[in-house]
Design a protein around this motif. Structure first.
Motif, PDB file in Angstrom:
ATOM      1  N   LEU A 922     -48.575-109.434  85.726  1.00  0.00           N
ATOM      2  CA  LEU A 922     -48.408-108.110  85.121  1.00  0.00           C
ATOM      3  C   LEU A 922     -48.012-108.277  83.653  1.00  0.00           C
ATOM      4  N   PRO A 923     -48.524-107.420  82.767  1.00  0.00           N
ATOM      5  CA  PRO A 923     -48.080-107.476  81.368  1.00  0.00           C
ATOM      6  C   PRO A 923     -46.586-107.155  81.297  1.00  0.00           C
ATOM      7  N   GLU A 924     -45.881-107.786  80.397  1.00  0.00           N
ATOM      8  CA  GLU A 924     -44.438-107.573  80.285  1.00  0.00           C
ATOM      9  C   GLU A 924     -44.104-106.090  80.092  1.00  0.00           C
ATOM     10  N   CYS A 925     -44.882-105.401  79.236  1.00  0.00           N
ATOM     11  CA  CYS A 925     -44.613-103.978  78.974  1.00  0.00           C
ATOM     12  C   CYS A 925     -44.944-103.087  80.166  1.00  0.00           C
ATOM     13  N   MET A 926     -45.767-103.616  81.081  1.00  0.00           N
ATOM     14  CA  MET A 926     -46.233-102.760  82.183  1.00  0.00           C
ATOM     15  C   MET A 926     -45.798-103.268  83.542  1.00  0.00           C
ATOM     16  N   LYS A 927     -44.769-104.113  83.559  1.00  0.00           N
ATOM     17  CA  LYS A 927     -44.446-104.693  84.862  1.00  0.00           C
ATOM     18  C   LYS A 927     -43.880-103.656  85.825  1.00  0.00           C
ATOM     19  N   LEU A 928     -43.448-102.504  85.292  1.00  0.00           N
ATOM     20  CA  LEU A 928     -42.935-101.458  86.177  1.00  0.00           C
ATOM     21  C   LEU A 928     -44.000-100.418  86.528  1.00  0.00           C
ATOM     22  N   LEU A 929     -45.229-100.620  86.028  1.00  0.00           N
ATOM     23  CA  LEU A 929     -46.272 -99.633  86.318  1.00  0.00           C
ATOM     24  C   LEU A 929     -46.488 -99.445  87.825  1.00  0.00           C
ATOM     25  N   PRO A 930     -46.595-100.531  88.625  1.00  0.00           N
ATOM     26  CA  PRO A 930     -46.803-100.303  90.066  1.00  0.00           C
ATOM     27  C   PRO A 930     -45.666 -99.532  90.733  1.00  0.00           C
ATOM     28  N   VAL A 931     -44.418 -99.890  90.448  1.00  0.00           N
ATOM     29  CA  VAL A 931     -43.318 -99.209  91.148  1.00  0.00           C
ATOM     30  C   VAL A 931     -43.261 -97.738  90.746  1.00  0.00           C
ATOM     31  N   TYR A 932     -43.453 -97.445  89.467  1.00  0.00           N
ATOM     32  CA  TYR A 932     -43.397 -96.045  89.030  1.00  0.00           C
ATOM     33  C   TYR A 932     -44.603 -95.254  89.538  1.00  0.00           C
ATOM     34  N   LEU A 933     -45.776 -95.887  89.507  1.00  0.00           N
ATOM     35  CA  LEU A 933     -46.960 -95.171  89.992  1.00  0.00           C
ATOM     36  C   LEU A 933     -46.815 -94.858  91.484  1.00  0.00           C
TER      37      LEU A 933
END
Length: 1119
Positions: A922-933
């Motif tokens: 996961l990109p560092e800036c987007m590593k929380l994209l899965p949990v938030y989505l």
């Protein structure tokens, strides 16, 4: 994630794969284990023929029975009791007495292997990808086979596979949802029978940095083990299988070669740090180093949890189903052979943690001010407190972007699939330390603009020819500088007065507008507020009318005012209504107010002009007299029917007659069923959920309200609606006018004065006092190469460029999406200018300008390095919540999942350093994209639980449409704060923990907030002294569940907790009502709905499962 989605033809995530012939199954450290037969596996969480049932060693198989499945065949929701061979409330942890699940060994990669997996020792992996990416590798070690094998019925999916009937043999089901039982005709939500993946809570240790861990298949260190045995009929991390349809078990197939019938158990693989395997744990970037200590804000391992990463002790028994660190281990598990107790699964502490990311950003970026002078800087997260210094770009409080470095070409943008959007909050309130935008007055000539594109003068413009001309940075047009605006340039080409003029040195400022910017070429009058009060039987009976009239007496002294004005310029008027409307003349010269009744609601008119809208200070006595009389006048009313559209029509006509803009405050209690325009019928139908007609529940019933809203916008009439329903009121239709006029909707279901008074009055005060811009028009201009194509929020658009708002307050945002229409240039970047024309509370016409310059890139890595996940999620939620008006909810969910997978797959393919396909990068800036989505996908709008009403969904849908980034952040991922962990004398907020039931300890008290709700969860074994000092009762059992106010006690803990609650409420746009929830109480189901990292009762996946699903989707795209 949708229940109805057909299973993709890909091997399961989280299950063993067939072994390639000729390759040995590898154990840790490269020693080959026994060869395994190739077994076909079904789709992700679909049918899994590879799961086998076998009798425990030494126990003869019980004859197949056609009765109900054993007690363990169906899990129950957390907090519910099962009845069976175990004690009430016990969940069986060990093997079933009749059958026991076994797994074929194998720890290969999931998905069709990209290359045969050859075991390699861990020490050969000293380097990983650079620290800009977070890697998560699936844990897939198999269990050893030690018995005869019989096929299990296929488990149903997590919600990604095909649906499976869930009726049990007897037709009974534990059927109580958070708010009572389901109707007999209606099946409960899928995961009613589901609980958490795999029955056991994962063990917790001091977590490593959420980054990279490796599966045993790829030879890295092994993860903490999980319990390995599942109740009969249940797949790994999936729903229980319905056994009612299988009258007898299927015959046992011939045993494949190499499967042992009996014999000594195969020893488990050596632990992570056995003496034979020296070395360190895998660290942040995949390299080895000394083991990391515990992270902040995580509990230490609870008793009974082995501390992984240190010398392992003897095997510890696992706790029972109740995910509680303080619970007692179940006895049945202790009799199992050790290797059957273990199953590998992803350690929740090793996947990206929102809490850790937020904490790191606060520590790294909270101390320094954010200076906006540099183009394309990514600001600190919305969860970080920071100061902003405006040096030429708008503050992130006004504009936040999904990416601060946008692709130069549309092809690149299509490839990455990262939406290019800005969330704009033009009238955002600033903290006291930051100055409000300066007001610039250019006199009669008005603000200086580009002749071609009409962009306003800003720091991005370039002055040429000694200052006599300027080149527009948006369209490159060269314009003359008017003589009165001329100034010489310095040696750098900058005007010498640049720092004296806000429009040449700041990102945000205001211009006073000339008469050319006003309606009908005349300056506007000050706006008016009209209070319209429902006086039907429901409103009188609940005490609402009396409460409201009492509050308005004092509230009218606090109407919004300009700067240093002594009193507000806003005039007020009053209307009451049920089936007819009553207007009041409150002219200052009258001794008593006069009432005029309009009963012809089909042809609405305003019966008086003079004396309807008045100045509060002049008519104080008459207004007070009226507010005293209204509750008495209607005290004995028996009128239950109400009208709605004619009330708005009347308010708008009154503003039109007074030739001013303004706001209507409507207080309404029931579905408007009286004969009148806009009459509605009850169309609530839960049977439409998960069908193609579900979208009709979000659409208005009639076109009357859209037409009315359009007229309101033309008049500058904004509507704020306060609803007090006892049953269905069709929020989807009633909220159309507030939504299209830039207003707000507040909802207080089953309003009771004693419980809801504080919340209602607090919301009302805030709503009446906040600064509003009236009769507003907003336009977003961009430099050549991109343009604004789509807009989200509470407003009306009569053309493709102008956002029209009858009213706009400091809480509302407008989200704008951009698309390429040409190639961008890396050198020039991309520029945005948001211009808002509005009338202030004093009746002054103004222009507020916000400018922002972004970078442009030709490398995808630069795009991914400068994204902001919180803004991305804000955009995606609004996109999805609007899409449900026209598409089935399942389609909307699938679209979000696909887009997220494409974003991450593009990064993996183009930006990540090469690594095994078993790793999720996961990109560092987007590593929380899965949990938030996943939180967005599980939200009530996209996946409602059985207790969520249609009105609740419509309410949340319109609420989210104009939320800012900070609000969506906490709304989708609530904050969970332990109250008893931090020292009593500390003045800071306690550090948050992750929103999962695993993080709750029964010896503690927690506070959970999501911007709308506030819960205090009390564990069953909290110390008596703590209970006494917080609730003023002597034991846990005496605490009143559902309590909505904490007693005011004079002790440090009580003061600290009440102070914390007050400070959280002050941060949020709406007053959060408090609910005290006791562990194991029926209200706990409602509380658990907000623990978003866990599986939801409505069938939403847990964070771990969704991460696995995302990984599978990404691999499918890459293959």
């Amino acid at each position: 994630m949708n229940v109805n989605q057909s299973a993709p033809p890909v091997p399961p995530f989280g299950q063993n794969q067939p072994i390639y012939p000729g390759y040995h199954q590898s154990s840790y450290g490269g020693q080959p284990g026994p060869a395994a037969p190739a077994t076909p596996y079904g789709a992700y969480n679909g049918p899994v023929p590879g799961y086998q049932q076998a009798p425990p060693q030494g126990v003869p198989r019980a004859p197949p029975s056609s009765g109900a499945p054993p007690a363990s065949a169906a899990q129950v929701p957390c907090g519910q009791t099962t009845y069976g061979q175990f004690g009430q409330g016990d969940i069986q942890n060990g093997p079933s007495p009749t059958a026991q699940m076994q797994r074929v060994p194998g720890s290969q990669q999931f998905g069709p292997p990209l290359a045969p997996v050859v075991s390699q020792p861990a020490v050969l992996q000293p380097y990983g990808p650079p620290p800009t990416s977070t890697q998560v590798t699936a844990q897939l070690a198999g269990m050893q086979i030690t018995g005869a094998v019989a096929q299990a019925p296929p488990p149903s999916g997590l919600g990604y596979g095909p649906p499976t009937s869930l009726a049990s043999a007897s037709g009974n089901f534990p059927n109580s949802g958070p708010y009572g039982s389901y109707p007999q005709s209606q099946a409960p939500p899928l995961s009613q029978a589901q609980g958490h993946p795999g029955v056991q809570p994962p063990l917790r240790s001091a977590p490593p940095l959420a980054s990279s861990f490796t599966s045993p298949a790829s030879g890295g260190p092994q993860m903490p083990s999980m319990t390995g045995l599942l109740p009969p009929g249940q797949g790994f991390g999936s729903l229980p299988v319905n056994q009612a349809n299988h009258v007898s078990s299927p015959p046992a197939p011939a045993l494949p070669p190499g499967t042992q019938m009996t014999g000594a158990p195969v020893p488990p693989p050596p632990p992570m740090h056995s003496p034979q395997q020296p070395g360190y744990q895998l660290q942040q970037n995949g390299s080895f180093g000394p083991a990391r200590g515990p992270q902040p804000n995580y509990e230490s391992p609870y008793p009974g949890a082995p501390a992984f990463g240190s010398q392992p002790g003897p095997p510890q028994p696992l706790p029972p189903k109740r995910l509680d660190p303080d619970a007692i281990p179940s006895p049945q598990l202790n009799e199992l052979p050790p290797q059957q107790k273990t199953r590998h699964r992803i350690d929740p502490d090793a996947i990206p943690s929102p809490i850790q990311v937020i904490e790191d950003d606060r520590n790294n970026r909270g101390s320094e001010p954010f200076v906006t002078g540099v183009r394309g800087q990514v600001p600190p997260l919305v969860t970080t407190n920071f100061l902003v210094k405006d040096q030429g770009n708008a503050s992130p409080r006004y504009i936040r972007c999904t990416s601060y470095n946008i692709p130069c070409t549309s092809d690149m943008a299509k490839q990455a699939q990262v939406p290019l959007a800005a969330v704009i909050k033009p009238l955002a309130r600033l903290p006291p330390e930051e100055a409000s935008p300066y007001v610039v007055d250019h006199g009669e000539s008005g603000p200086l603009r580009c002749n071609r594109c009409k962009a306003y003068m800003c720091p991005l413009m370039t002055f040429i020819e000694g200052g006599r001309r300027f080149q527009c940075s948006f369209c490159s047009c060269i314009n003359d500088v008017p003589p009165q605006y001329f100034q010489h340039l310095d040696h750098t080409g900058k005007r010498v007065d640049a720092y004296d003029r806000p429009e040449l040195s700041l990102g945000s400022y205001e211009f006073l507008a000339t008469v050319d910017y006003c309606k009908n070429n005349k300056f506007p009058s000050p706006p008016a507020f009209i209070f319209m009060i429902d006086v039907s039987y429901n409103a009188i009976r609940t005490g609402l009318v009396r409460l409201l009239c009492e509050e308005l007496k004092s509230l009218l002294d606090h109407l919004p005012r300009e700067g240093g004005a002594e009193e507000s310029a806003i005039r007020v008027g009053f209307v009451t209504y049920n089936k007819v409307l009553h207007f009041y003349n409150v002219k200052s010269s009258l001794a008593q107010p006069q009432m005029m009744v309009v009963s012809d609601v089909a042809d609405m008119f305003v019966p008086l002009l003079d004396g309807f809208l008045v100045n509060v200070s002049e008519s104080r006595a008459v207004i007070t007299s009226l507010l005293d009389q209204i509750p008495e006048m209607f005290a004995d009313t028996r009128e239950t029917e109400t009208v709605f559209a004619p009330v708005i029509q009347a308010g708008m006509e009154a503003l039109k007659a007074a030739e001013c803009a303004g706001k209507l405050f409507l207080f309404h209690t029931s579905l408007p069923i009286a004969e009148a325009p806009g009459k509605l019928k009850n169309r609530d139908d839960r049977k439409l959920i998960n069908t193609d007609k579900e979208k009709t529940l979000f659409q208005p019933q009639t076109g009357t309200y859209q037409t009315l809203a359009k007229e309101c916008v033309a008049q500058g009439c904004c509507v704020d609606l306060f609803l007090f329903p006892n049953q269905y009121v069709d929020v989807a239709t009633l909220s159309v006018v507030p939504q299209l006029t830039g207003g707000s909707v507040y909802k207080y279901a089953c309003f009771q004065v004693e419980n809801d008074q504080e919340r209602f009055l607090s919301d009302l005060r805030r709503d009446v006092q906040k600064v509003v811009g009236f009769d507003a028009v907003m336009r977003v201009r961009t430099s050549t190469g991109i343009r604004a194509v789509d807009f989200f929020g509470a407003f009306y658009m009569s053309n493709t460029t102008d956002v029209e708002l009858a009213g706009l307050d400091g809480d509302k945002t407008v989200t704008v999406e951009f698309k390429h229409d040409d190639r961008l240039n890396e050198e020039n970047g991309a520029l945005l200018q948001c211009a808002l024309l509005y009338t202030s509370c004093a009746g002054q016409r103004r222009l507020r300008i916000h400018n922002l310059a972004l970078n442009c890139c030709t490398q995808l890595a630069d795009l991914y390095r400068n994204c902001e996940t919180d803004t991305l999620i804000n955009y995606m939620a609004k996109f999805a919540y609007r899409a449900v008006l026209n598409s089935p909810v399942k389609t909307v969910r699938d679209t979000l999942i696909t887009q997220c997978a494409q974003i991450l797959a593009c990064y993996r393919k183009n930006c990540a350093s090469p690594s095994s396909a078993g790793q999720l990068i996961l990109p560092e800036c987007m590593k929380l994209l899965p949990v938030y989505l996943n939180c967005v996908l599980k939200s009530d709008v996209l996946q409602p639980g059985a207790e969520v009403t249609t009105d609740d969904r419509a309410y949340v849908r319109q609420l989210v449409s104009s939320m800012d980034v900070a609000e969506t952040n906490v709304f989708f991922y609530p904050r969970l704060l332990p109250l008893t962990k931090s020292p009593l004398d500390s003045t800071t907020e306690p550090p948050a923990v992750r929103a999962s039931e695993e993080r709750l300890s029964s010896g503690d008290i927690y506070l959970l907030e999501n911007g709308l709700n506030l819960f205090v969860w009390v564990g069953a074994s909290v110390q008596q002294a703590v209970v006494q000092s917080l609730f003023n009762v002597s034991s846990f059992s005496q605490i009143t569940s559902g309590l909505s106010v904490l007693p005011v006690l004079d002790n440090p803990l009580s003061k600290k907790v009440r102070g914390l609650i007050d400070s959280l409420r002050a941060q949020r746009m709406r007053y959060m009502k408090l609910i005290v929830v006791k562990q194991e109480d029926k209200l706990e189901m409602l509380f658990k709905h907000f623990l978003v990292e866990d599986k939801s009762l409505s069938g939403g996946a847990s964070y771990v499962d969704f991460l696995c699903h995302m990984h599978k989707e990404i691999r499918q795209l890459l293959s």
